[in-house]
Motif scaffolding. Structure first.
Motif, short mmCIF file in Angstrom:
data_model
loop_
_atom_site.label_atom_id
_atom_site.label_comp_id
_atom_site.label_asym_id
_atom_site.label_seq_id
_atom_site.Cartn_x
_atom_site.Cartn_y
_atom_site.Cartn_z
N MET A 30 31.82 74.69 109.67
CA MET A 30 33.02 75.53 109.57
C MET A 30 32.89 76.68 108.58
SD MET A 30 35.26 74.65 111.78
CE MET A 30 36.82 75.37 111.22
N HIS A 31 31.70 76.85 107.99
CA HIS A 31 31.60 77.87 106.95
C HIS A 31 30.17 78.42 106.91
CE1 HIS A 31 33.06 79.00 102.65
NE2 HIS A 31 32.17 79.87 103.07
N LEU A 32 29.92 79.33 107.81
CA LEU A 32 28.58 79.89 107.93
C LEU A 32 28.67 81.41 107.77
CD1 LEU A 32 25.60 79.16 108.76
CD2 LEU A 32 26.32 79.46 111.12
N HIS A 33 27.64 81.99 107.17
CA HIS A 33 27.64 83.45 106.98
C HIS A 33 26.40 84.09 107.60
CE1 HIS A 33 31.10 83.25 104.42
NE2 HIS A 33 30.51 82.44 103.57
N ALA A 34 26.57 85.32 108.05
CA ALA A 34 25.45 86.03 108.68
C ALA A 34 24.76 87.00 107.73
CB ALA A 34 25.96 86.80 109.90
N GLY A 134 38.55 85.58 108.34
CA GLY A 134 37.97 85.20 107.06
C GLY A 134 36.56 84.66 107.19
N GLU A 135 35.93 84.56 106.18
CA GLU A 135 36.44 84.17 104.90
C GLU A 135 37.20 85.32 104.26
OE1 GLU A 135 33.33 82.45 102.55
OE2 GLU A 135 34.31 82.92 100.67
N ILE A 136 38.44 85.01 103.87
CA ILE A 136 39.18 85.93 103.04
C ILE A 136 38.72 85.62 101.61
CG2 ILE A 136 41.47 86.58 102.18
CD1 ILE A 136 42.58 85.87 104.97
ZN ZN Z 1 31.61 81.51 101.98
#
Ligand code: ZN
Length: 304
Positions: A30-34, A134-136
């Motif tokens: 639920m919390h992945l970044h590119a 988000g992430e906000i």
């Molecule tokens: Zn994050």
């Protein structure tokens, strides 16, 4: 005893990875970044860690392409079937989405109110790129969740029913404007009252603001928490204390796994192992955190 336990664990891993992905139980990240963090990281730099003095593990990737390739490899290996993915650059997240359209809930990363604009998000939602919010992360600039400048984002997310991730916690990157006080989960109350249908989840379940987070989650059933960076950025004992306290408070059905992977894809594996190895959790509680709670939050059963 310790050796035989380790051996058993290794054998279990060999056995698990010998199985085709479809036979392994699915995981949702639920919390992945590119394309984060929002500051320069030289290739090969260890991941963040807290508290100083400490040494992080792993090595940062050389570029976005490597981040994507390594992340995809790990997602295949661990059967991560879906991920809430955010990035600063819409072109980069679009590349991820194009490579695996069903795998990603793509969302804009918001560091400064107004960037991107509401009109831009609305347009990219209409074209099918953004299906999350988000992430906000305006706390990184000292802006708390109840600041009026964020109101249009929450209103849009509620209107379009976008699963929304917010960084509301006591810790974050070392940035000059970051403020721990702007991360108290109590500051979410105005947002939750104003937007009762908003599907909101909080980074690291508000770590280390345990009491405040429990109060918010008891009072506002729509609020969920992720269990992400704290699986690898803080000492394992501190992570387990926090997770166990949330579970003992009865919140085990509202916690969702996330990696908060930025430039260190191997942290996804580290996070998964931290939860697998938590001996105070039952197999069912682990399944809830890895998949069931996120599937409910994302309403996967309503999708075709
Ligand atoms: Zn994050």
């Amino acid at each position: 005893m310790k050796t035989s336990k380790t051996l058993l664990f290794l054998l279990l891993n060999v056995f698990l990875f010998a199985m085709p992905a479809k036979d392994r139980l699915p995981i949702i990240d639920m919390h992945l970044h590119a394309d984060l963090p929002p500051y320069e990281v030289p290739p090969g730099k260890p991941a963040l860690c807290r508290p100083a003095p400490c040494t992080g593990e792993g090595k940062s990737t050389a570029n976005h392409k490597e981040t994507m390739e390594k992340t995809f490899e790990i997602m295949d290996q661990y059967n991560i079937v879906k991920a809430h993915l955010s990035g600063l650059d819409p072109e980069i997240v679009a590349i991820w989405k194009k490579a695996a359209p069903d795998r990603f809930i793509v969302a804009p990363f918001i560091l400064n109110p107004g960037q991107p604009t509401i009109a831009d998000i609305r347009e990219k939602n209409a074209t099918g790129l953004y299906t999350g919010m988000g992430e906000i992360a305006t706390q990184l600039n000292g802006i708390p969740p109840n600041d009026p400048s964020l109101e249009p984002y929450f209103a849009l997310a509620e209107e379009l029913d976008l699963p929304t991730l917010i960084h509301t916690a006591g810790i974050g990157p070392y940035l000059p404007k970051f403020r721990s006080a702007a991360g108290s989960p109590l500051l979410l109350e105005d947002v939750l009252v104003r937007h009762p249908k908003l599907r909101l989840f909080v980074e690291n379940s508000g770590y280390p603001y345990l009491d405040e987070m429990i109060a918010m989650m008891y009072q506002y059933p729509q609020l969920y928490g992720d269990i992400s960076t704290i699986t690898w950025v803080i000492p394992r004992s501190a992570f387990y204390d926090y997770l166990e306290a949330l579970v003992n408070a009865g919140l085990g059905k509202r916690l969702m796994f996330g990696s908060d992977q930025m430039r260190w894809p191997e942290m996804i594996e580290k996070g998964i192992h931290a939860i697998r190895e938590a001996d105070f959790l039952t197999a069912e509680q682990k399944r809830d955190i890895f998949y069931n709670n996120a599937a409910r939050f994302l309403q996967l059963d309503k999708q075709s």
